[in-house]
Design an enzyme around this catalytic site. Structure first.
Site, PDB file in Angstrom:
ATOM      1  CB  CYS A 107      -0.967   0.139   1.318  1.00  0.00           C
ATOM      2  SG  CYS A 107      -2.002  -1.427   1.519  1.00  0.00           S
ATOM      3  CB  SER A 143      10.771  -2.235 -11.474  1.00  0.00           C
ATOM      4  OG  SER A 143      10.602  -3.620 -12.051  1.00  0.00           O
ATOM      5  CG  ASP A 195      12.959  -9.269 -14.957  1.00  0.00           C
ATOM      6  OD1 ASP A 195      12.699  -7.961 -14.477  1.00  0.00           O
ATOM      7  OD2 ASP A 195      12.014 -10.380 -15.059  1.00  0.00           O
ATOM      8  CG  ASP A 196      12.952  -6.011 -10.839  1.00  0.00           C
ATOM      9  OD1 ASP A 196      12.335  -7.225 -10.653  1.00  0.00           O
ATOM     10  OD2 ASP A 196      12.241  -5.079 -11.181  1.00  0.00           O
TER      11      ASP A 196
END
EC number: 2.4.2.14
Length: 494
Positions: free
Chosen positions: A11, A294, A356-357
Site C-alpha cells: 500500500c 523497474s 530483470d530485477d
C-alpha cells in the site's frame, strides 16, 4: 522482474496537515503513489471538529471521482491511502483509510505493510468481545487503542504499537493531530516534507513530496512516530528495541526510481546493482535489454559496465494498469501479452542480455524469453539484479508461501532450463548490500533481505508454524549453511 510477475506491493500512505486544499493535495500525492496499490483508494479529512471521508475500489481516478472530491474539499487536514491487498479480501470494507466515530472522538487510520501477529491478536480481542467490520489487519490496532487504559490517545497508541509485530507504517488523523508511525525495523518507509505555506506532509515515498513542490524534511526511523499539530512537528519514540532493516525490495522493485529511501536514490541504487551484476556475471552478447519498467535502471548499469549497447527491445503499453495487481495467476499471465511486446527489428538475430530485477514465480520471465525468441532473438542470457528469491515475505509483500517461489525448489540451472534461457545468473547478497550502500550498525548494514536469506528481522509469529512445515530442501540447505542474525521473534542472536 517486470510489472507483470505477480509480486505485489502492499500500500501507500499520505497525510497533510494545515493546508486549505488538503483533499486535492492528498489526491495528487496518492496519484504519485499509485504504483504501490491499485485495488482501491480513500481519503479522510478533518477540520478540528469533524472527520469525514470517501473511498472506493479501483485506481484512484475510479475510486474517488469529482463528486467525491466535492464532498471533502475545504478541510485543512487529510490522510489518504492506495491499497493492494496483502491481508484481507478485496471488498470495499477493506479500503482505507478506516474512519471511526466514537462517543468521545473520531479517528481516521491507514496502514502500509503487514502485521504478522494480527491473527492471534484478533482472536484474543474477539474473545474479549471485540467486533470486527473488515478482514484487514489494520483494524486490530484500533481495537487495541480503544481497549487501552492509557489517559490519552497518544499514550494508548504507543501502548498498542508495542503489541503489534511486522513491517508497517501508519498514518492516523484525529481532530487535533496527524500521526505517522514506523515499525521497529523501519522495514516500510515513511518520510516527512514541508510546503512553502508551512503545511507538513507524510508519505510512503519522497516522490509524493516532490510532486507537490514540498521540501523533504526527514525520514522517520525505526521505532519512531511523528506528531504534527498546529504547534508544529515532533518526532518521538515508542520503543527502543529497534534494529534497522529497511526492505531491500523497496530499492529493487517497489519504489519509484525518483524516490529516495534513507538517503539513497532508487534509480542510482538500481543502476549500481546492474553494474555489480555485470562485474559478477558478465555475458557475451550484442546488446542489453531491460524488462520495463523497474528493471531499466539496472539494465543501463549493466550495459554501461560491460560496454554493450543498451537497447529498447521490449515495449510496455503504458495505458494498461499494472498486471501484477490482478488477483489470479491466469489474469497475470494474459496481461503479459497485452502489456509487453518485443521490438522485432531490434532483437532479430541478436544475442541478448536480458536484465530483470527478480524472478519470483518464473512464469513471466519464461513468457518474455519466448516472446523474444519468437521475434528472432538468438541467444538470451538472463541476468537478475537481485539474489535468488528463495524465501517468502511476511512484511507486506504478496508472496507469503514457499509454494509460490520457483527458487525455493529449483536451482538456477533448473530455472534456466524452465524459462528457456541460454544462461541465468543472479546478483549476490553481498553485491546487493554493497550496491544499495546503507551503513547502519545492524545486520546486512541495515537492510531487510529476508526473501533472499530466510532471516526475518521482525520475526515470524503467526506464520512460524506453517513456514517451518513447508520449508523445501533447498531452503533448509541454505539456512544450514549461512549465518542468520535473528530468531523467530526478531531478536538478535547473542
Amino acid at each position: 522482474m517486470s510489472n507483470y510477475s505477480g509480486l505485489n506491493e502492499e500500500c501507500g500512505v499520505f497525510g497533510i496537515w494545515n493546508h486549505p486544499e488538503a483533499a486535492q493535495l492528498t489526491y495528487m500525492g496518492l496519484h504519485s503513489l499509485q504504483h504501490r496499490g491499485q485495488e482501491g483508494a480513500g481519503i479522510v479529512v478533518s477540520n478540528h471538529e469533524t472527520l469525514k471521508g470517501e473511498r472506493g475500489l479501483g485506481l484512484l481516478t475510479e475510486a474517488i471521482k469529482d463528486e467525491h472530491m466535492s464532498n471533502i474539499k475545504g478541510y485543512p487536514h487529510a490522510i489518504g491511502h492506495v491499497r493492494y491487498a496483502t491481508s484481507g479480501n478485496k471488498g470495499i470494507e477493506n479500503i482505507q483509510p478506516f474512519l471511526y466515530h466514537f462517543y468521545d472522538m473520531s479517528v481516521g487510520i491507514c496502514h502500509n505493510g503487514n502485521l504478522i501477529n494480527a491473527k492471534s491478536l484478533r482472536q484474543n480481542l474477539e474473545e474479549q468481545g471485540a467486533i470486527f467490520h473488515s478482514s484487514s489487519d489494520t483494524e486490530v490496532i484500533m481495537h487495541l487503542i480503544r481497549r487501552s487504559k492509557a489517559p490519552t490517545f497518544e499514550e494508548a497508541l504507543k501502548e498498542s504499537l508495542r503489541l503489534i509485530k511486522g513491517g508497517f507504517t501508519f498514518a492516523i488523523l484525529t481532530k487535533d493531530a496527524l500521526y505517522g508511525v514506523v515499525d521497529p525495523n523501519a522495514i516500510r518507509p515513511l518520510v516527512v516534507g514541508k510546503m512553502e505555506n508551512g503545511a507538513y506532509i507524510l508519505a510512503s515515498e519522497t516522490c509524493a513530496i516532490d510532486v507537490l513542490g514540498a521540501e523533504f524534511i526527514q525520514d522517520i526511523h525505526a521505532g519512531e512516530y511523528v506528531v504534527i499539530t498546529d504547534e508544529g512537528i515532533e518526532v518521538k519514540t515508542y520503543t527502543r528495541q529497534t534494529t534497522t532493516a529497511i526492505s531491500a525490495m523497496e530499492y529493487i522493485y517497489f519504489a519509484r526510481p525518483d524516490s529516495t529511501i534513507a538517503g539513497k536514490n532508487v534509480h542510482a541504487v538500481r543502476k549500481a546493482s546492474g553494474k555489480r551484476l555485470a562485474q559478477e556475471n558478465p555475458a557475451k552478447a550484442d546488446m542489453v535489454i531491460g524488462v520495463p519498467n523497474s528493471s531499466l535502471s539496472a539494465a543501463s548499469g549493466y550495459a554501461e559496465e560491460i560496454g554493450l549497447p543498451y537497447e529498447m527491445g521490449l515495449v510496455k503499453n503504458q495505458y494498461v494498469a499494472r498486471t501484477f495487481i490482478q488477483p489470479t495467476q491466469e489474469l497475470r499471465e494474459q496481461g503479459v501479452r497485452v502489456k509487453l511486446s518485443a521490438v522485432k527489428d531490434i532483437v532479430d538475430g541478436k544475442d541478448i542480455v536480458l536484465v530483470d530485477d527478480s524472478i519470483v514465480r518464473g512464469t513471466t520471465i519464461k513468457r518474455i524469453v519466448k516472446m523474444l525468441k519468437d521475434s528472432g532473438a538468438n541467444r538470451i542470457h538472463v541476468r537478475i539484479a537481485s539474489p535468488e528469491f528463495m524465501f517468502p515475505s511476511f512484511y507486506g509483500i504478496d508472496v507469503s508461501t514457499t509454494a509460490e517461489l520457483i527458487s525455493a525448489s529449483k536451482s538456477p540451472e533448473e530455472i534456466k532450463n524452465h524459462i528457456g534461457a541460454d544462461s541465468l545468473a543472479y546478483l549476490s547478497v553481498d553485491g546487493l548490500i554493497e550496491s544499495i550502500g546503507l551503513d547502519y550498525d545492524a545486520p546486512y548494514h541495515g537492510l531487510c533481505v529476508e526473501s533472499f536469506t530466510g532471516d526475518y528481522p521482525a520475526g515470524l509469529y503467526d506464520y512460524e508454524k506453517n513456514y517451518k512445515k513447508h520449508l523445501s530442501e533447498r531452503q533448509k540447505s541454505y539456512i544450514a549453511n549461512n549465518k542468520h542474525y535473528f530468531d523467530s521473534e526478531g531478536n538478535l542472536h547473542v
